[in-house]
Design an enzyme around this catalytic site. Structure first.
Site, PDB file in Angstrom:
ATOM      1  N   ASN A 383       0.822  -1.205   0.000  1.00 23.34           N
ATOM      2  CA  ASN A 383       0.000   0.000   0.000  1.00 23.34           C
ATOM      3  C   ASN A 383       0.858   1.257   0.000  1.00 23.34           C
ATOM      4  OD1 ASN A 383      -1.987   2.030   0.458  1.00 23.34           O
ATOM      5  ND2 ASN A 383      -3.290   0.546   1.471  1.00 23.34           N
ATOM      6  N   ASP A 384       1.441   1.607   1.128  1.00 23.49           N
ATOM      7  CA  ASP A 384       2.195   2.859   1.224  1.00 23.49           C
ATOM      8  C   ASP A 384       3.383   2.915   0.273  1.00 23.49           C
ATOM      9  OD1 ASP A 384       0.481   3.720   3.225  1.00 23.49           O
ATOM     10  OD2 ASP A 384       1.706   2.863   4.815  1.00 23.49           O
TER      11      ASP A 384
END
Length: 470
Positions: A383-384
């Site tokens: 994700n990040d």
């Protein structure tokens, strides 16, 4: 003479083992060398002590070795970060106990011995309690209390640190009883330093605690006069510091901001940007069948592994899918971000478990220029580390953090259970890009469905060489 030869051999083997750990291809053999070095060290100690107390030493070797073997076979890959944190803590506790034991000997210690005891107690206790907190946070047994994000926490930690140094001074003045409050204060300081750190910064904390355990071991080596402990501790301490700096650079974070700043990803507030699924308005989703059709027509595919892949234990399914695509003549590689997962090298270890070829694991700096020439990127639970907001939004906690530039690829499929945010607690702009499609579901189930669909399309059955002109 025999014990000196064994210890020298142990030092050399340990140095070779640590050097070999720097490369994935040699890491497994290097681990064996390091284990052999420790076995030689125990044999040398038995010779040095004249086999006095050897039943206890052999008992400790058997219990420790048995528990280590049990953990090696039983611990799941998702629990590996917690296991590493626990091992760091055990190293710190060992140094702490050795130092306290040495301080109780009737033979008085010289100034170097006293300073070494104090360093081993102080650093060992911080490492032990800090590692337990890190393990608890990774296991989600512990959260990040609100008071730890307030300025007064610095006053508490400074008070604990000053009080610990005062106890060190009292010990040097001959008050050996001050070792007791020093141990307690150091344990509390380890908790105070680690508890405020958020989940996104945990890879940095784990590598730093690894360095602390090395420093504590080196100090214990001076206490007991072991060259092996001194050399091993110094190398581990230095390697841990270097790795910590690498992790900080990969996250665009300074070590001081990790330890004394706000906790990145500690507790996203309700209604925070991207913290709720309804924050997205232009998300496109598709089925695994549609993803398979795009894969079948691709020439170059890049997989981006993340923690979700580890949770689903889908690394073997991923390897099988990659093999099927390669049989079709499709070029396959894996993009590795330095802080993907929950500890340094987590994704490398995960994929190595599935025997993914080492030369297909491409680091971030090498793979980023290749994304514009990539047909399909499949993001699996990350994700990040793929969030374009890190490049475009100065107000984002990720701003300035180097990320995998998957948004430059022609097609991106993101495999996730939901639109939930990552550790940073912010929305991911990648999800709303026109070339991105979300494939919702468990990573293992999605990959197995892709395998079935591709086989139904005849992928992998082309004659040898048929894909050369693709």
């Amino acid at each position: 003479m025999g014990e000196l030869t064994l210890e020298l051999g142990a030092v050399l083997l340990l140095a070779l083992g640590l050097k070999g750990l720097a490369k994935i291809r040699t890491a497994r053999a290097a681990n064996g060398l390091a284990a052999l070095a420790l076995l030689l060290a125990v044999a040398g100690l038995l010779l040095q002590q004249g086999f006095d107390g050897w039943p206890w030493m052999l008992l400790g070797l058997g219990v420790g070795g048995g528990l280590g073997a049990l953990l090696a076979f039983k611990v799941a890959m998702t629990a590996m970060p917690e296991t590493v944190a626990l091992f760091n803590g055990c190293g710190g506790l060992s140094s702490l106990l050795v130092a306290i034991g040495a301080a109780q000997l009737p033979t008085p210690l010289d100034l170097l011995g006293q300073v070494s005891v104090l360093a081993s107690v102080l650093v060992g206790a911080i490492t032990f309690s800090g590692s337990l907190v890190a393990m608890g946070k990774l296991q989600e047994w512990l959260g990040t209390p609100g008071w730890t994000q307030k300025p007064q926490r610095h006053a508490i930690n400074i008070t604990l640190a000053v009080a610990s140094l005062v106890c060190c001074g009292l010990v040097l003045k001959g008050m050996a009883v001050a070792l007791i409050p020093l141990t307690v204060l150091s344990l509390l300081l380890g908790v105070g330093l680690t508890l405020p750190v958020g989940g996104a910064d945990m890879p940095v904390v784990i590598s730093l605690l690894n360095s602390y355990s090395g420093v504590a071991a080196a100090a214990a080596g001076f206490v007991v006069g072991s060259e092996l402990l001194i050399v091993a501790g110094a190398m581990v301490g230095a390697a841990g510091l270097i790795l910590t700096q690498v992790m900080c650079t990969a996250m665009n974070r300074s070590l001081t901001s990790v330890l004394f700043g706000g906790a990145m990803g500690a507790a996203p507030a309700a209604g925070a940007d991207g913290a709720k699924d309804e924050g997205y308005k232009n998300v496109t989703s598709c089925s695994a069948e549609e993803c398979a059709l795009t894969l079948e027509a691709a020439e170059r595919v890049v997989f981006v592994p993340g923690y979700g892949l580890a949770v689903a234990q889908a690394q073997h399914s991923l390897k099988e899918l990659a093999k099927l695509l390669e049989q079709q003549g499709i070029a396959v590689s894996y993009a590795i971000h330095p802080v993907a997962g929950r500890m340094p090298g987590h994704m490398n270890v995960l994929l190595a478990e599935a025997d993914v070829p080492y030369d297909q694991l491409i680091e971030m700096d090498a793979i980023n220029p290749e994304f514009p020439r990539t047909d399909v990127v499949i993001v699996l639970g990350a994700n990040d580390v793929v969030n374009p907001r890190a490049k475009s939004d100065p107000g984002s906690p990720l701003y300035g953090m180097p990320v995998l530039e998957v948004d430059q690829a022609r097609s991106v499929f993101v495999v996730k259970r939901s639109l939930g945010s990552g550790y940073a607690g912010i929305r991911n702009d990648l999800f709303e890009l026109p070339q991105t499609s979300m494939v919702f579901g468990d990573a293992k189930q999605v990959l197995q469905t892709l395998l079935q669909e591709l086989r139904a399309l005849g992928v992998g059955k082309v004659p040898a060489g048929a894909g050369a002109g693709r």
